[in-house]
Design an enzyme around this catalytic site. Structure first.
Site, PDB file in Angstrom:
ATOM      1  N   HIS A 101       0.882  -1.180   0.000  1.00 40.71           N
ATOM      2  CA  HIS A 101       0.000   0.000   0.000  1.00 40.71           C
ATOM      3  C   HIS A 101       0.916   1.226   0.000  1.00 40.71           C
ATOM      4  CE1 HIS A 101      -2.361  -2.906   2.501  1.00 40.71           C
ATOM      5  NE2 HIS A 101      -3.451  -2.320   2.055  1.00 40.71           N
ATOM      6  N   ASP A 104       2.339   1.961   3.429  1.00 42.98           N
ATOM      7  CA  ASP A 104       3.365   1.052   3.984  1.00 42.98           C
ATOM      8  C   ASP A 104       4.761   1.506   3.625  1.00 42.98           C
ATOM      9  OD1 ASP A 104       1.119  -0.583   4.321  1.00 42.98           O
ATOM     10  OD2 ASP A 104       1.539  -1.686   2.469  1.00 42.98           O
ATOM     11  N   HIS A 271     -11.179 -13.742   5.221  1.00 40.12           N
ATOM     12  CA  HIS A 271     -12.395 -13.024   4.833  1.00 40.12           C
ATOM     13  C   HIS A 271     -13.504 -14.007   4.467  1.00 40.12           C
ATOM     14  CE1 HIS A 271      -9.781  -9.324   3.474  1.00 40.12           C
ATOM     15  NE2 HIS A 271      -9.523  -9.713   4.693  1.00 40.12           N
ATOM     16  N   ASP A 307     -10.364 -11.838  12.600  1.00 40.91           N
ATOM     17  CA  ASP A 307      -9.511 -11.863  11.415  1.00 40.91           C
ATOM     18  C   ASP A 307      -8.089 -11.558  11.901  1.00 40.91           C
ATOM     19  OD1 ASP A 307      -8.354 -11.669   8.950  1.00 40.91           O
ATOM     20  OD2 ASP A 307      -9.347  -9.812   8.376  1.00 40.91           O
ATOM     21  N   ASP A 309      -5.200 -12.658  10.809  1.00 37.74           N
ATOM     22  CA  ASP A 309      -4.120 -12.609   9.810  1.00 37.74           C
ATOM     23  C   ASP A 309      -2.921 -13.471  10.189  1.00 37.74           C
ATOM     24  OD1 ASP A 309      -5.457 -10.934   8.036  1.00 37.74           O
ATOM     25  OD2 ASP A 309      -4.703  -9.107   8.972  1.00 37.74           O
TER      26      ASP A 309
END
Ligand code: XLS
Ligand code: NI
Ligand code: NI
Length: 435
Positions: A101, A104, A271, A307, A309
C-alpha cells in the site's frame, strides 16, 4: 553499504522432509516440477509489505511491541531502511513477489502532492532493487482506511471531496504500480460500508462505488496498465458491514456495472471465514463465475473468530484451496500473497523469516497434495459421474426449452426419479489419502 537487519542469515534452501534445520524448506522445493512446471511458478509467493515491515505489533489494548531500526516510520530515511530490510528478506526467502500500500512504503506528506512525490521517490528507490534481485511487484493498492479522512468511506463517502481525494489516491497508486511493472492492482474497501443504517443511503453509496470502479478501469486502460484489476471481498471489519461482502455479492455488483469481464477477485482465507464460507467455497464460486484472480493466504483464529491474519499452517485446508485453484487453471496474473503477520510476541527478526518459511512449506505440501488429487482424478471422476445424465441430449434439449416441455416429460416418459447417493463420507476419506 546497506545495513543488514537479518544478520548473516543465508538464503533458505530446500533440504527435504527429514531436515532438522529450521532455516530450511522441508516441502517447498522451488524448482521441483509439479504438473509440468516448477513449483515456484505455480505458487507465485508474495510478501505483504504492510504486515511484515510497517505493522508495529499493536493491538486494541496495547501499542508497539516490535523494535525495528526503521521506527518511527515518519521520514524518508526510515523508508529507505525499511526497503533495504524488505529486499534482504525477499532474497533470504527466495520469494518472487511483494505487495504494498502507499502508506506502507512512505510516510504521508503535509499535502497530497508531497505524499505523491514521496511515493514516486520510493518507486525510484525500488526499481533498481527489482532489477538486481528479480523480485517483482505482484500488486499495489491504496490505503484508504487508516487516515481519519476515510472514516466514512472513500468512493462511498457522503462528501464528494473525499471521492475526489480517493480518485487522486488510486490514480497515484495505479501510476506507481504501472512503473513498477505490477501484475495486478487491488481494491479492498474496508471503509466502503457503514456503521449504522440510520445515517446511510446504501443505494446511493453503491452507485458511487460503481462509478468509481468504472473510472479506475478506464484510467488503467488509458495509461496502458495491462495488469489485472482485483476486488478483495470482505464482509465486515473494520466497518460493521462492507459492500464487497463475498464473491457472490461482488459478482452481482460487477454485473450491475458491466465490469464482470474487466475485474476479478483477490480472495482471502480469513475473509471467506468471516463471511460464513470456506476458503475453497469462495475460490470455487469465483472459478465458476470466471472471476478468479489471486489469493491472500492467511487464516483466522477459529476460537476467537477474529480476522487475526495468521500464517497458514493447516495442510488439509490449504490443499482444498489449491485444488480449486488448479481446477481454475492455476494462477495467471495472481499469486499466493501472505497477507499475514507474526504474533506481537514474535519480536525477533528471525521470527519474520521463519513464519514465511513455515507458511511456504504448508502451501507447498497442500499444493502437492492438490496436484496429486487432480492427477489421479478420482474426485473429478466422481463429479463427472454425478452429473452424467445431464450430458444426454434430451437433458440438454430440456434445458434449452420451456417449462411446459420439461413438465411434459414426466407424463410422456413416465418419469419417477430414483435418488442416488451423494457419497460424501467416501469422498472425504478419499481426500485424506492425499493430505
Ligand atoms: C484487510 C485486507 C487488506 C488488503 C489490502 O483485511 O486483507 O490487507 O489485502 O488492502
Ligand atoms: Ni484481510
Ligand atoms: Ni488481504
Amino acid at each position: 553499504m546497506a545495513r543488514s537487519y537479518f544478520g548473516d542469515l543465508a538464503p533458505i534452501r530446500y533440504e527435504g522432509p527429514e531436515s532438522d534445520n529450521d532455516f530450511a524448506f522441508r516441502q517447498y522445493d522451488a524448482n521441483e516440477i509439479v504438473l509440468g512446471r516448477p513449483m515456484k511458478d505455480h505458487l507465485r509467493f508474495a510478501v505483504a509489505w504492510w504486515h511484515s515491515f510497517a505493522w508495529e505489533g499493536g493491538d486494541p489494548f496495547g501499542g508497539r511491541s516490535f523494535e525495528r531500526p526503521w521506527y518511527p516510520q515518519d521520514t524518508m530515511e526510515s523508508m529507505q531502511q525499511k526497503a533495504d530490510a524488505a529486499f534482504e528478506m525477499f532474497s533470504i526467502l527466495g520469494v518472487p513477489y511483494f505487495c504494498w500500500h502507499d502508506l506502507d512504503v512512505r510516510p504521508e506528506g503535509a499535502s497530497f502532492s508531497e505524499s505523491r512525490d514521496r511515493l514516486d521517490r520510493w518507486v525510484d528507490a525500488v526499481l533498481p532493487r527489482i532489477e538486481e534481485t528479480g523480485v517483482r511487484c505482484l500488486w499495489g493498492t491504496a490505503n484508504m482506511f487508516t487516515h481519519r479522512r476515510w472514516m466514512a468511506g472513500a468512493a462511498t463517502n457522503p462528501d464528494p471531496d473525499v471521492f475526489a481525494y480517493a480518485a487522486a489516491t488510486v490514480k497515484t497508486c495505479l501510476d506507481a504500480t504501472l512503473r513498477l511493472g505490477g501484475e495486478n492492482y487491488v481494491l479492498w474497501g474496508g471503509r466502503e460500508g457503514y456503521e449504522t443504517l440510520l445515517n446511510t443511503d446504501m443505494g446511493r453509496e453503491r452507485q458511487q462505488a460503481g462509478r468509481f470502479l468504472s473510472m479506475v478501469v478506464d484510467y488503467a486502460r488509458k495509461i496502458g496498465f495491462t495488469g489485472q484489476i482485483l476486488i478483495e471481498p470482505k464482509p465486515q471489519e473494520p466497518s460493521k458491514h462492507q459492500y464487497d461482502f463475498d464473491v457472490a455479492t461482488v459478482y452481482g455488483f460487477l454485473k450491475d456495472f458491466g465490469l464482470e469481464n474487466e475485474v476479478k477477485v483477490n480472495i482471502e482465507q480469513g475473509h471467506a471465514i468471516l463471511a460464513g464460507h470456506s476458503f475453497e467455497h469462495e475460490i470455487h464460486l469465483a472459478r465458476a463465475l470466471g472471476i478468479f484472480g489471486s489469493i491472500d493466504m492467511n487464516r483466522n483464529d477459529y476460537q476467537s473468530g477474529w480476522d487475526t491474519d495468521q500464517f497458514p499452517n493447516n495442510v488439509p485446508e490449504v490443499a482444498l484451496a489449491y485444488y480449486e485453484i488448479l481446477k481454475a487453471g492455476g494462477f495467471t496474473s495472481g499469486g499466493t500473497n501472505f497477507d499475514a503477520r507474526v504474533r506481537r510476541q514474535s519480536i525477533d527478526p528471525e521470527d519474520l523469516i521463519l513464519a514465511h518459511v513455515g507458511a511456504m512449506d504448508t502451501c507447498a505440501a497442500g499444493f502437492k497434495a492438490a496436484a496429486r488429487m487432480l492427477e489421479e482424478g478420482h474426485l473429478e471422476a466422481a463429479l463427472t459421474q454425478r452429473y452424467a445424465k445431464w450430458d444426454a441430449s434430451e437433458a440438454q434439449t430440456m434445458l434449452a426449452g420451456d417449462l411446459e416441455a420439461a413438465a411434459a416429460r414426466v407424463d410422456v416418459e413416465g418419469l419417477d426419479p430414483v435418488p442416488g447417493s451423494g457419497r460424501q463420507e467416501r469422498l472425504e476419506r478419499l481426500v485424506n489419502r492425499y493430505v
